[in-house]
Design an enzyme around this catalytic site. Structure first.
Site, PDB file in Angstrom:
ATOM      1  N   HIS A 237      -1.854   9.756  -1.538  1.00 32.06           N
ATOM      2  CA  HIS A 237      -0.615  10.331  -2.092  1.00 32.06           C
ATOM      3  C   HIS A 237      -1.016  11.182  -3.293  1.00 32.06           C
ATOM      4  CE1 HIS A 237       3.802   9.517  -3.552  1.00 32.06           C
ATOM      5  NE2 HIS A 237       3.538  10.781  -3.342  1.00 32.06           N
ATOM      6  N   ASP A 238      -1.009  12.515  -3.107  1.00 36.31           N
ATOM      7  CA  ASP A 238      -1.439  13.396  -4.185  1.00 36.31           C
ATOM      8  C   ASP A 238      -0.981  14.800  -3.822  1.00 36.31           C
ATOM      9  OD1 ASP A 238      -2.995  14.509  -6.385  1.00 36.31           O
ATOM     10  OD2 ASP A 238      -4.225  12.696  -6.275  1.00 36.31           O
ATOM     11  N   ILE A 239      -1.441  15.808  -4.560  1.00 37.18           N
ATOM     12  CA  ILE A 239      -1.057  17.169  -4.199  1.00 37.18           C
ATOM     13  C   ILE A 239      -1.699  17.505  -2.839  1.00 37.18           C
ATOM     14  CG2 ILE A 239      -0.731  17.936  -6.585  1.00 37.18           C
ATOM     15  CD1 ILE A 239      -3.500  19.297  -6.393  1.00 37.18           C
ATOM     16  N   PRO A 240      -1.083  18.429  -2.076  1.00 38.02           N
ATOM     17  CA  PRO A 240      -1.554  18.692  -0.714  1.00 38.02           C
ATOM     18  C   PRO A 240      -3.054  18.959  -0.609  1.00 38.02           C
ATOM     19  CG  PRO A 240       0.542  19.789  -1.078  1.00 38.02           C
ATOM     20  CD  PRO A 240       0.144  19.203  -2.403  1.00 38.02           C
ATOM     21  N   ASN A 241      -3.589  19.775  -1.512  1.00 40.65           N
ATOM     22  CA  ASN A 241      -5.011  20.115  -1.420  1.00 40.65           C
ATOM     23  C   ASN A 241      -5.887  18.871  -1.573  1.00 40.65           C
ATOM     24  OD1 ASN A 241      -7.240  22.092  -1.352  1.00 40.65           O
ATOM     25  ND2 ASN A 241      -7.594  21.295  -3.419  1.00 40.65           N
ATOM     26  N   THR A 242      -5.541  18.015  -2.508  1.00 41.82           N
ATOM     27  CA  THR A 242      -6.357  16.822  -2.759  1.00 41.82           C
ATOM     28  C   THR A 242      -6.318  15.868  -1.571  1.00 41.82           C
ATOM     29  OG1 THR A 242      -5.958  17.036  -5.118  1.00 41.82           O
ATOM     30  CG2 THR A 242      -6.679  14.884  -4.358  1.00 41.82           C
TER      31      THR A 242
ATOM     32  N   ASP B 277      -7.066   2.243   5.380  1.00 37.79           N
ATOM     33  CA  ASP B 277      -5.716   2.074   4.821  1.00 37.79           C
ATOM     34  C   ASP B 277      -5.750   2.331   3.317  1.00 37.79           C
ATOM     35  OD1 ASP B 277      -3.110   1.241   4.277  1.00 37.79           O
ATOM     36  OD2 ASP B 277      -3.561  -0.889   4.483  1.00 37.79           O
TER      37      ASP B 277
ATOM     38  N   LYS C 131      -9.020  -3.047   9.723  1.00 40.99           N
ATOM     39  CA  LYS C 131      -8.326  -2.269   8.695  1.00 40.99           C
ATOM     40  C   LYS C 131      -9.004  -2.503   7.347  1.00 40.99           C
ATOM     41  CE  LYS C 131      -4.187  -3.407   6.806  1.00 40.99           C
ATOM     42  NZ  LYS C 131      -4.336  -3.257   5.337  1.00 40.99           N
TER      43      LYS C 131
ATOM     44  N   LYS D 295      -3.739   4.859   1.939  1.00 44.79           N
ATOM     45  CA  LYS D 295      -2.409   5.405   1.596  1.00 44.79           C
ATOM     46  C   LYS D 295      -2.514   6.566   0.610  1.00 44.79           C
ATOM     47  CE  LYS D 295      -0.032   0.956   2.290  1.00 44.79           C
ATOM     48  NZ  LYS D 295      -1.174   0.027   2.410  1.00 44.79           N
TER      49      LYS D 295
ATOM     50  N   ARG E  11       3.739 -12.802  12.311  1.00 47.29           N
ATOM     51  CA  ARG E  11       3.451 -14.232  12.205  1.00 47.29           C
ATOM     52  C   ARG E  11       3.803 -14.893  13.530  1.00 47.29           C
ATOM     53  NH1 ARG E  11       1.135 -12.321   8.735  1.00 47.29           N
ATOM     54  NH2 ARG E  11       1.151 -12.760   6.522  1.00 47.29           N
TER      55      ARG E  11
ATOM     56  N   ASP F 256      -9.167  -7.876   4.643  1.00 52.77           N
ATOM     57  CA  ASP F 256      -8.907  -7.928   3.196  1.00 52.77           C
ATOM     58  C   ASP F 256      -9.918  -8.859   2.531  1.00 52.77           C
ATOM     59  OD1 ASP F 256      -6.773  -6.132   3.375  1.00 52.77           O
ATOM     60  OD2 ASP F 256      -5.350  -7.721   3.822  1.00 52.77           O
TER      61      ASP F 256
ATOM     62  N   GLY G 215      -3.489 -10.285   9.217  1.00 55.32           N
ATOM     63  CA  GLY G 215      -4.541 -10.669   8.270  1.00 55.32           C
ATOM     64  C   GLY G 215      -4.636 -12.168   8.124  1.00 55.32           C
ATOM     65  N   ARG G 216      -3.833 -12.705   7.197  1.00 61.89           N
ATOM     66  CA  ARG G 216      -3.968 -14.121   6.840  1.00 61.89           C
ATOM     67  C   ARG G 216      -3.840 -15.108   7.997  1.00 61.89           C
ATOM     68  NH1 ARG G 216      -0.161 -13.261   1.786  1.00 61.89           N
ATOM     69  NH2 ARG G 216       0.495 -11.669   3.267  1.00 61.89           N
TER      70      ARG G 216
ATOM     71  N   THR H 107       7.115  -2.066   1.829  1.00 63.60           N
ATOM     72  CA  THR H 107       8.028  -3.185   2.141  1.00 63.60           C
ATOM     73  C   THR H 107       8.292  -4.061   0.923  1.00 63.60           C
ATOM     74  OG1 THR H 107       6.079  -4.246   3.045  1.00 63.60           O
ATOM     75  CG2 THR H 107       7.671  -3.376   4.619  1.00 63.60           C
TER      76      THR H 107
HETATM   77  O1  C5P Z   1      -2.222 -11.171   5.712  1.00 63.00           O
HETATM   78  P1  C5P Z   1      -1.197 -10.320   6.375  1.00 63.00           P
HETATM   79  O2  C5P Z   1      -1.095 -10.531   7.876  1.00 63.00           O
HETATM   80  O3  C5P Z   1       0.144 -10.379   5.715  1.00 63.00           O
HETATM   81  O4  C5P Z   1      -1.787  -8.863   6.193  1.00 63.00           O
HETATM   82  C1  C5P Z   1      -1.056  -7.727   6.421  1.00 63.00           C
HETATM   83  C2  C5P Z   1      -1.844  -6.530   6.027  1.00 63.00           C
HETATM   84  O5  C5P Z   1      -1.024  -5.387   6.178  1.00 63.00           O
HETATM   85  C3  C5P Z   1      -2.315  -6.532   4.576  1.00 63.00           C
HETATM   86  O6  C5P Z   1      -3.566  -5.843   4.537  1.00 63.00           O
HETATM   87  C4  C5P Z   1      -1.257  -5.744   3.853  1.00 63.00           C
HETATM   88  O7  C5P Z   1      -1.746  -5.032   2.743  1.00 63.00           O
HETATM   89  C5  C5P Z   1      -0.828  -4.754   4.935  1.00 63.00           C
HETATM   90  N1  C5P Z   1       0.524  -4.254   4.820  1.00 63.00           N
HETATM   91  C6  C5P Z   1       1.653  -5.046   4.775  1.00 63.00           C
HETATM   92  N2  C5P Z   1       2.895  -4.507   4.692  1.00 63.00           N
HETATM   93  C7  C5P Z   1       3.029  -3.199   4.660  1.00 63.00           C
HETATM   94  C8  C5P Z   1       1.919  -2.373   4.738  1.00 63.00           C
HETATM   95  C9  C5P Z   1       0.673  -2.942   4.818  1.00 63.00           C
HETATM   96  O8  C5P Z   1       1.565  -6.252   4.816  1.00 63.00           O
HETATM   97  N3  C5P Z   1       4.250  -2.689   4.616  1.00 63.00           N
END
Ligand code: C5P
Length: 249
Positions: free
Chosen positions: A71-76, A67, A40, A69, A192, A18, A222-223, A131
């Site tokens: 989300h649109d009409i099937p063809n797109t 990543d 990712k 995600k 975590r 990110d 990520g973080r 989430t």
């Molecule tokens: O920094 P962190 O470990 O929270 O990063 C989690 C990654 O997963 C981020 O890129 C976030 O957009 C993604 N993500 C998430 N929860 C989801 C789907 C994707 O945290 N339900």
């Protein structure tokens, strides 16, 4: 007892790249290649720098989860997915709430193009319920089910439509694994360390060990890596946890 190699455990760790700029992303790729199994690329980075980020990752022989995600009409969505195949990504995702036809057309298009090009078909994942949405949020947008029930409903729909797996929060792994079987891929963010006290905005977290033990195939972090004083050391710890979880699973 299963014998798990370090590579098998590294392969399951997905780093959330990110970053806001190409330079920042490239320095993370340099630092973490070999320490994680996949990078990712999400909306922030892809919108900022475009498909060249995918080329940069591929030039270093690293794997990519796109990543975006869709989300649109099937063809797109099917056409966007073909573009992802042409880029050579290893994994990408669509919103399950786009419906069966959207997923079926996408999977069909991806399989056909990968076969024609002699490429390995990318893993097609479905996002069930974001989430960030709770039961009240779902009601607001007109969904009657609870978030947990909606996750299972959409995961089953995605599997029946041909998706390879889902992105799922830690709290959903157990139910998804028991209801959808072992041949459905579960990718889990919200990981975590059990030692961490600060959990930022991830409310429902699990350690890598717990997630893999419950049945996660890949974990996204990520973080905890990006904000660490020694990111490679954090990766090594997570990989060790994954290996322990795989042995116990
Ligand atoms: O920094 P962190 O470990 O929270 O990063 C989690 C990654 O997963 C981020 O890129 C976030 O957009 C993604 N993500 C998430 N929860 C989801 C789907 C994707 O945290 N339900």
């Amino acid at each position: 007892m299963k014998n798990i190699s370090n590579k098998q455990a590294v392969d399951k760790l997905i780093f959330a790249l990110d970053a806001a700029s190409l330079d920042e992303a490239l320095s993370w790729i340099e630092l973490l290649s070999g320490h994680v199994g996949m990078f990712k690329v999400g909306k922030e980075l892809f919108t900022a720098v475009g498909p060249k980020i995918v080329d940069c990752i591929k030039q270093r022989n690293q794997r990519i989860f796109l990543d975006l995600k869709f989300h649109d009409i099937p063809n797109t969505v099917a056409r966007a997915a073909e573009s992802a195949v042409k880029l050579g990504v290893d994994m990408f995702n669509v919103h399950a709430s786009g419906g069966s036809r959207m997923i079926q057309e996408t999977v069909r298009a991806v399989e056909a193009l990968a076969a024609k090009n002699g490429q390995t078909k990318p893993i097609v994942l479905a996002v069930t319920v974001l989430t960030s949405l709770n039961d009240a949020d779902l009601q607001e947008i007109g969904f009657a089910k609870s978030a947990n029930a909606q996750v299972l409903h959409l995961a089953r729909l995605a599997k029946d439509a041909g998706a390879d797996g889902v992105v799922a929060s830690p709290q959903d792994i157990e139910a998804l694994r028991s209801q959808l079987g072992n041949d459905f891929i579960i990718v889990t963010p919200g990981i975590r360390s059990s030692l961490e006290t600060v959990k930022d905005d991830q409310k429902r977290t699990l350690s890598a060990l717990e997630a893999v033990k419950l049945g996660a195939d890949y974990i996204v972090v990520g973080r905890p890596i990006r904000q660490a004083a020694d990111p490679q050391a954090v990766c090594r710890n997570i990989v060790q946890e994954i290996a322990t979880g795989m042995t116990a699973a």
